[in-house]
Enzyme design. Sequence first.
Site, PDB file in Angstrom:
ATOM      1  N   ASP A  73      26.122  34.909  35.042  1.00 25.37           N
ATOM      2  CA  ASP A  73      25.384  36.047  35.599  1.00 25.37           C
ATOM      3  C   ASP A  73      24.239  35.528  36.462  1.00 25.37           C
ATOM      4  O   ASP A  73      23.381  34.776  35.985  1.00 25.37           O
ATOM      5  CB  ASP A  73      24.841  36.919  34.462  1.00 25.37           C
ATOM      6  CG  ASP A  73      24.367  38.280  34.955  1.00 25.37           C
ATOM      7  OD1 ASP A  73      23.412  38.303  35.737  1.00 25.37           O
ATOM      8  OD2 ASP A  73      24.938  39.304  34.551  1.00 25.37           O
ATOM      9  N   ASN A  81      18.514  41.341  46.373  1.00 21.41           N
ATOM     10  CA  ASN A  81      18.880  42.492  47.216  1.00 21.41           C
ATOM     11  C   ASN A  81      17.652  43.192  47.784  1.00 21.41           C
ATOM     12  O   ASN A  81      17.616  43.566  48.955  1.00 21.41           O
ATOM     13  CB  ASN A  81      19.718  43.482  46.411  1.00 21.41           C
ATOM     14  CG  ASN A  81      21.167  43.049  46.271  1.00 21.41           C
ATOM     15  OD1 ASN A  81      21.715  42.396  47.143  1.00 21.41           O
ATOM     16  ND2 ASN A  81      21.782  43.402  45.155  1.00 21.41           N
ATOM     17  N   GLU A 116      27.089  41.209  39.736  1.00 19.71           N
ATOM     18  CA  GLU A 116      26.773  39.794  39.908  1.00 19.71           C
ATOM     19  C   GLU A 116      27.267  38.949  38.748  1.00 19.71           C
ATOM     20  O   GLU A 116      26.847  37.804  38.572  1.00 19.71           O
ATOM     21  CB  GLU A 116      25.256  39.614  40.070  1.00 19.71           C
ATOM     22  CG  GLU A 116      24.430  39.914  38.838  1.00 19.71           C
ATOM     23  CD  GLU A 116      24.022  41.377  38.713  1.00 19.71           C
ATOM     24  OE1 GLU A 116      23.012  41.631  38.049  1.00 19.71           O
ATOM     25  OE2 GLU A 116      24.710  42.250  39.272  1.00 19.71           O
TER      26      GLU A 116
END
Length: 224
Positions: A73, A81, A116
């Site tokens: 992860d 982002n 992700e």
Amino acid sequence: MAQAPDPVTCPKPECPAADAQCPLIAELTQLRQLARTDGLTQLFNQRHFRDALAQEMERTQRSYNPTSLMFIDLDFFKKVNDTHGHEAGNAALVHLAQLLKDNLRMLDVAARYGGEEFVVILPGTDLFTGRFVAERLRKKIESSPVPLPTGPLVITASIGIDTYRHTDTDSAETFIARTDKLVYKAKAQGRNCVVHGVADLRTEAQISADEKAALSDAFRSDDK
């Protein structure tokens, strides 16, 4: 005496199944590939991952060879982002996918689990070896910045890894759940680390030089 009718001649099919160049077969193959592939990263998708994991767990029951499962992860992905934009986030996902392709064996199954989070199935791999691979990948991710137009972006990942043995009674779902929980432990321990399941692991002192070399040779070079 009536003349026997001429034998019926079936027209040759335009797309015989034995023809490797058959456009219909090529199209069906492409559709099958799309159905099991993540569009962004070109890794396998969750659907294919679940099918492959069930198959490897069944193989473990037959062969007694363990199957290890790794969850990866990306850390602080929302911040990536928010700070750099979603295109940068997508670039980070594609970058991680390529690192997995370059640093795993051909028989390993890497997939995008969602968002992700990525998963890797390591067939025939015990927890000691799996932990070695996970730590190697963690270091590779940390030392391989994502190339962006604004400059290199350093990313890290939290990794959880556990192993399914022939003596285990887990279903695929419970195996997935217990491995996924290890990622949360890695996050709680500060991120950018590997947390593994409970097992009787051999210590570094018990591993011979030949065994360490074999582990390194089993996976691709860090120079890739």
